[in-house]
Design a protein around this motif. Structure first.
Motif, mmCIF file in Angstrom:
data_model
loop_
_atom_site.group_PDB
_atom_site.id
_atom_site.type_symbol
_atom_site.label_atom_id
_atom_site.label_comp_id
_atom_site.label_asym_id
_atom_site.label_seq_id
_atom_site.Cartn_x
_atom_site.Cartn_y
_atom_site.Cartn_z
ATOM 1 N N GLY A 146 -6.310 -10.601 9.052
ATOM 2 C CA GLY A 146 -4.911 -10.998 9.722
ATOM 3 C C GLY A 146 -3.760 -10.798 8.942
ATOM 4 N N GLY A 147 -2.675 -11.499 9.151
ATOM 5 C CA GLY A 147 -1.476 -11.432 8.558
ATOM 6 C C GLY A 147 -0.751 -10.052 8.225
ATOM 7 N N ALA A 148 -0.581 -9.520 7.197
ATOM 8 C CA ALA A 148 0.084 -8.161 6.920
ATOM 9 C C ALA A 148 -1.051 -7.291 7.165
ATOM 10 N N ASP A 149 -2.466 -7.412 6.894
ATOM 11 C CA ASP A 149 -3.312 -6.522 7.121
ATOM 12 C C ASP A 149 -3.433 -6.147 8.450
ATOM 13 N N ILE A 150 -3.524 -7.151 9.404
ATOM 14 C CA ILE A 150 -3.682 -6.849 10.961
ATOM 15 C C ILE A 150 -2.394 -5.830 11.316
ATOM 16 N N MET A 151 -1.241 -6.177 11.048
ATOM 17 C CA MET A 151 -0.218 -5.633 11.406
ATOM 18 C C MET A 151 -0.251 -4.035 10.904
ATOM 19 N N LYS A 152 -0.844 -3.700 9.847
ATOM 20 C CA LYS A 152 -0.953 -2.631 9.037
ATOM 21 C C LYS A 152 -1.991 -1.587 9.760
ATOM 22 N N ILE A 162 -8.237 1.725 8.874
ATOM 23 C CA ILE A 162 -8.581 0.612 8.250
ATOM 24 C C ILE A 162 -8.785 0.609 6.800
ATOM 25 N N GLU A 163 -9.278 1.877 6.395
ATOM 26 C CA GLU A 163 -9.626 2.108 4.784
ATOM 27 C C GLU A 163 -8.160 1.604 4.008
ATOM 28 N N GLU A 164 -7.034 1.590 4.662
ATOM 29 C CA GLU A 164 -6.028 1.179 3.881
ATOM 30 C C GLU A 164 -5.907 -0.133 3.546
ATOM 31 N N ILE A 165 -6.628 -1.112 4.122
ATOM 32 C CA ILE A 165 -6.673 -2.407 3.725
ATOM 33 C C ILE A 165 -8.269 -2.857 3.178
ATOM 34 N N GLU A 166 -9.008 -1.837 3.176
ATOM 35 C CA GLU A 166 -10.523 -2.096 3.033
ATOM 36 C C GLU A 166 -10.805 -2.738 1.745
ATOM 37 N N ALA A 167 -9.941 -2.775 0.619
ATOM 38 C CA ALA A 167 -10.225 -3.410 -0.821
ATOM 39 C C ALA A 167 -10.015 -4.858 -0.335
ATOM 40 N N ASN A 168 -9.326 -5.293 0.397
ATOM 41 C CA ASN A 168 -9.130 -6.645 0.867
ATOM 42 C C ASN A 168 -10.289 -7.270 1.596
ATOM 43 N N LEU A 169 -11.047 -6.433 2.321
ATOM 44 C CA LEU A 169 -12.304 -6.872 3.116
ATOM 45 C C LEU A 169 -13.671 -6.738 2.506
#
Length: 199
Positions: A146-152, A162-169
């Motif tokens: 969600g938030g900034a991650d979903i917009m990314k 999706i690997e660009e937000i992978e550390a958060n997941l």
């Protein structure tokens, strides 16, 4: 025995975003040695809007596609749902698919990867309530995008991998899959105990 887990893609729109989180979650599950996982796509089941005389909790379903869906669900010991949030709830396609079975869901755990502006949290809470009614065991942990991650990563945003937000997941993915395996093994053992006593 390793739990058999279905990763169920809960959106059927031609332009759905679901494939990106589904493939990522599939990769996380396949990297583990304590479960086997299969992607199950609602697009592959031409389910009518629920039109049976009653749930298959009470009588066998008549529609061949509903029966095929039930047989597929029966193969698994637990489920991971890919949850899109549509107007603060789950998709109509997923709700209909849930209603098309009952016995097959019972006494099995369910987890989720959810997405939306608020991480799909409202939709997932609706799904958890449905799951409880169907005698499933919802896990405490889930993956939320969600938030900034979903917009990314969403096509309406930057459409990044999706690997660009992978550390958060990754931390929530591990916790979710740990929960799912624990409950799958617990419910499998309990069902074996019931079967042994009935024999």
């Amino acid at each position: 025995m390793k739990p058999r887990i279905a990763l169920i893609v809960g959106s059927t729109r031609p332009t759905r975003f679901a494939d990106k989180p589904a493939q990522w979650m599939l990769k996380q599950a396949q990297a583990r040695d304590d479960m086997t996982v299969e992607l199950v796509d609602l697009r592959d089941y031409n389910l009518p809007f629920f039109d049976e005389m009653a749930s298959n909790a009470w009588m066998p379903s008549q529609n061949p596609e509903a029966v095929r869906w039930q047989k597929k669900l029966a193969e698994f010991d637990g489920y991971i749902f890919v949850v899109a949030e549509y107007n603060r709830s789950i998709t109509g396609a997923l709700k209909n698919a849930l209603d098309q079975a009952y016995q097959e869901w019972m006494r099995k755990p369910m987890a989720a990867i959810a997405y939306g502006s608020m991480g799909g949290s409202v939709a997932l809470n609706h799904l958890r309530a449905i799951a409880v009614e169907m005698h499933m065991v919802p896990t405490r942990n889930a993956v939320h995008i969600g938030g900034a991650d979903i917009m990314k990563v969403h096509p309406m945003g930057q459409n990044a991998p999706i690997e660009e937000i992978e550390a958060n997941l990754l931390p929530s993915a591990k916790a979710t899959l740990d929960d799912l395996v624990w409950w799958a093994k617990a419910t499998m053992a309990a069902k074996r105990d019931v079967q042994a006593k009935a024999a």
